[in-house]
Design a protein around this motif. Structure first.
Motif, PDB file in Angstrom:
ATOM      1  N   PHE A   1     -63.362  12.649  90.047  1.00  0.00           N
ATOM      2  CA  PHE A   1     -64.114  13.457  91.003  1.00  0.00           C
ATOM      3  C   PHE A   1     -64.345  14.884  90.534  1.00  0.00           C
ATOM      4  O   PHE A   1     -65.339  15.492  90.897  1.00  0.00           O
ATOM      5  CB  PHE A   1     -63.434  13.444  92.369  1.00  0.00           C
ATOM      6  N   ALA A   2     -63.417  15.438  89.766  1.00  0.00           N
ATOM      7  CA  ALA A   2     -63.597  16.812  89.297  1.00  0.00           C
ATOM      8  C   ALA A   2     -64.141  16.854  87.873  1.00  0.00           C
ATOM      9  O   ALA A   2     -64.548  17.906  87.402  1.00  0.00           O
ATOM     10  CB  ALA A   2     -62.292  17.589  89.367  1.00  0.00           C
ATOM     11  N   GLY A   3     -64.122  15.723  87.167  1.00  0.00           N
ATOM     12  CA  GLY A   3     -64.685  15.661  85.829  1.00  0.00           C
ATOM     13  C   GLY A   3     -63.833  16.304  84.752  1.00  0.00           C
ATOM     14  O   GLY A   3     -64.338  16.617  83.674  1.00  0.00           O
TER      15      GLY A   3
ATOM     16  N   ALA B   1     -56.861  20.773  94.660  1.00  0.00           N
ATOM     17  CA  ALA B   1     -57.396  20.888  96.017  1.00  0.00           C
ATOM     18  C   ALA B   1     -58.925  20.832  95.988  1.00  0.00           C
ATOM     19  O   ALA B   1     -59.550  20.191  96.844  1.00  0.00           O
ATOM     20  CB  ALA B   1     -56.919  22.186  96.669  1.00  0.00           C
ATOM     21  N   ALA B   2     -59.521  21.482  94.998  1.00  0.00           N
ATOM     22  CA  ALA B   2     -60.984  21.451  94.870  1.00  0.00           C
ATOM     23  C   ALA B   2     -61.465  20.037  94.552  1.00  0.00           C
ATOM     24  O   ALA B   2     -62.468  19.576  95.106  1.00  0.00           O
ATOM     25  CB  ALA B   2     -61.444  22.424  93.789  1.00  0.00           C
ATOM     26  N   ALA B   3     -60.752  19.330  93.675  1.00  0.00           N
ATOM     27  CA  ALA B   3     -61.126  17.951  93.339  1.00  0.00           C
ATOM     28  C   ALA B   3     -61.032  17.054  94.564  1.00  0.00           C
ATOM     29  O   ALA B   3     -61.909  16.215  94.805  1.00  0.00           O
ATOM     30  CB  ALA B   3     -60.229  17.413  92.225  1.00  0.00           C
ATOM     31  N   GLU B   4     -59.987  17.230  95.342  1.00  0.00           N
ATOM     32  CA  GLU B   4     -59.822  16.436  96.566  1.00  0.00           C
ATOM     33  C   GLU B   4     -60.945  16.739  97.552  1.00  0.00           C
ATOM     34  O   GLU B   4     -61.504  15.831  98.171  1.00  0.00           O
ATOM     35  CB  GLU B   4     -58.463  16.707  97.206  1.00  0.00           C
ATOM     36  N   ALA B   5     -61.306  18.013  97.687  1.00  0.00           N
ATOM     37  CA  ALA B   5     -62.401  18.378  98.588  1.00  0.00           C
ATOM     38  C   ALA B   5     -63.716  17.760  98.117  1.00  0.00           C
ATOM     39  O   ALA B   5     -64.476  17.216  98.922  1.00  0.00           O
ATOM     40  CB  ALA B   5     -62.527  19.902  98.678  1.00  0.00           C
TER      41      ALA B   5
ATOM     42  N   LYS C   1     -69.675  23.678  87.096  1.00  0.00           N
ATOM     43  CA  LYS C   1     -69.774  22.778  85.945  1.00  0.00           C
ATOM     44  C   LYS C   1     -69.136  21.428  86.264  1.00  0.00           C
ATOM     45  O   LYS C   1     -69.683  20.381  85.925  1.00  0.00           O
ATOM     46  CB  LYS C   1     -69.101  23.391  84.714  1.00  0.00           C
ATOM     47  N   LEU C   2     -67.989  21.464  86.918  1.00  0.00           N
ATOM     48  CA  LEU C   2     -67.312  20.216  87.296  1.00  0.00           C
ATOM     49  C   LEU C   2     -68.161  19.425  88.285  1.00  0.00           C
ATOM     50  O   LEU C   2     -68.295  18.203  88.162  1.00  0.00           O
ATOM     51  CB  LEU C   2     -65.938  20.514  87.895  1.00  0.00           C
ATOM     52  N   ALA C   3     -68.735  20.120  89.252  1.00  0.00           N
ATOM     53  CA  ALA C   3     -69.577  19.448  90.241  1.00  0.00           C
ATOM     54  C   ALA C   3     -70.828  18.866  89.588  1.00  0.00           C
ATOM     55  O   ALA C   3     -71.226  17.732  89.885  1.00  0.00           O
ATOM     56  CB  ALA C   3     -69.961  20.419  91.353  1.00  0.00           C
TER      57      ALA C   3
ATOM     58  N   ALA D   1     -48.364   9.028  93.694  1.00  0.00           N
ATOM     59  CA  ALA D   1     -49.231  10.173  93.994  1.00  0.00           C
ATOM     60  C   ALA D   1     -49.737  10.874  92.737  1.00  0.00           C
ATOM     61  O   ALA D   1     -50.870  11.348  92.700  1.00  0.00           O
ATOM     62  CB  ALA D   1     -48.493  11.164  94.889  1.00  0.00           C
ATOM     63  N   VAL D   2     -48.916  10.932  91.686  1.00  0.00           N
ATOM     64  CA  VAL D   2     -49.328  11.638  90.466  1.00  0.00           C
ATOM     65  C   VAL D   2     -50.478  10.897  89.791  1.00  0.00           C
ATOM     66  O   VAL D   2     -51.459  11.511  89.364  1.00  0.00           O
ATOM     67  CB  VAL D   2     -48.141  11.814  89.498  1.00  0.00           C
ATOM     68  N   LYS D   3     -50.366   9.585  89.698  1.00  0.00           N
ATOM     69  CA  LYS D   3     -51.453   8.808  89.080  1.00  0.00           C
ATOM     70  C   LYS D   3     -52.727   8.911  89.909  1.00  0.00           C
ATOM     71  O   LYS D   3     -53.827   9.016  89.358  1.00  0.00           O
ATOM     72  CB  LYS D   3     -51.019   7.354  88.894  1.00  0.00           C
ATOM     73  N   ALA D   4     -52.591   8.891  91.221  1.00  0.00           N
ATOM     74  CA  ALA D   4     -53.767   9.035  92.088  1.00  0.00           C
ATOM     75  C   ALA D   4     -54.400  10.414  91.908  1.00  0.00           C
ATOM     76  O   ALA D   4     -55.630  10.535  91.835  1.00  0.00           O
ATOM     77  CB  ALA D   4     -53.377   8.810  93.544  1.00  0.00           C
ATOM     78  N   GLU D   5     -53.578  11.442  91.809  1.00  0.00           N
ATOM     79  CA  GLU D   5     -54.105  12.794  91.600  1.00  0.00           C
ATOM     80  C   GLU D   5     -54.818  12.895  90.253  1.00  0.00           C
ATOM     81  O   GLU D   5     -55.855  13.549  90.136  1.00  0.00           O
ATOM     82  CB  GLU D   5     -52.972  13.821  91.699  1.00  0.00           C
ATOM     83  N   LEU D   6     -54.275  12.231  89.251  1.00  0.00           N
ATOM     84  CA  LEU D   6     -54.906  12.215  87.931  1.00  0.00           C
ATOM     85  C   LEU D   6     -56.297  11.586  88.021  1.00  0.00           C
ATOM     86  O   LEU D   6     -57.262  12.096  87.449  1.00  0.00           O
ATOM     87  CB  LEU D   6     -54.034  11.447  86.928  1.00  0.00           C
ATOM     88  N   VAL D   7     -56.420  10.490  88.755  1.00  0.00           N
ATOM     89  CA  VAL D   7     -57.726   9.846  88.928  1.00  0.00           C
ATOM     90  C   VAL D   7     -58.687  10.792  89.630  1.00  0.00           C
ATOM     91  O   VAL D   7     -59.844  10.916  89.222  1.00  0.00           O
ATOM     92  CB  VAL D   7     -57.592   8.513  89.706  1.00  0.00           C
TER      93      VAL D   7
END
Length: 185
Positions: A150-152, A80-84, A32-34, A139-145
């Motif tokens: 990317f993960a929706g 990790a999935a969002a980063e991938a 669903k995210l993809a 890093a936290v703000k970047a992870e939030l983005v």
């Protein structure tokens, strides 16, 4: 979703069978995210949601076998999935931009989406570079983005994944969007 955390804990404890239980539980959510992410991409995008999920799964499971990294929580796993997924989409954008694939030509857009990366791989690459710079600063703000773009994930879902309040996530999201816009402009 507690079951996912329990399975992740079992994996960390060395239970190999737990890995076989994880994919069926997260597959639908990852798909669903993809699909949501790919709906935001350019209309002629050749990558399908299923392929994006499978490639992301391969990358995060292959990465785990080659390192000592652990998934500490459901949020860490989906991060990790969002980063991938981010890296896969960036690689795909680079390939689309390659000269042998007509990357030097400007497509004629019949309809536009409000995000410039949707139809222009070079904009997605600019966003990726700016996101890398943001990650060095916060890093936290970047992870939030990454989780949002990317993960929706929604702001509330991303906040839960990062273990921060929704109000904090909304502030971080506003800041990160403004910061990235200024960097890209």
């Amino acid at each position: 979703m507690n079951q996912i955390t329990e399975i992740l804990d079992s994996l960390e404890a060395g239970d190999v069978a737990a890995g076989q239980q994880l994919l069926p539980l997260v597959y639908d959510e990852l798909r669903k995210l993809a699909a949501a992410k790919l709906n935001q991409e350019r209309p002629d995008h050749t990558l399908q949601a299923t392929a994006l999920v499978h490639e992301a799964w391969m990358r995060i499971t292959d990465d785990r076998e080659d390192s000592d990294r652990r998934w500490n929580s459901r949020g860490h796993f989906f991060g990790a999935a969002a980063e991938a997924m981010r890296r896969i989409l960036i690689d795909h954008a680079r390939a689309a931009k390659a000269e042998k694939r007509g990357g030097g030509r400007q497509p004629i857009e019949l309809e536009t989406w409000n995000h410039p990366a949707a139809h222009q791989p070079e904009k997605l690459l600019e966003l990726n570079e700016a996101l890398d710079r943001l990650e060095k600063q916060d890093a936290v703000k970047a992870e939030l983005v990454k989780l949002r773009f990317f993960a929706g994930l929604t702001v509330a879902e991303a906040a839960a994944a990062l273990d921060i309040s929704t109000a904090t996530a909304e502030r971080y999201w506003a800041y990160a969007r403004a910061w990235l816009h200024a960097e890209i402009s």
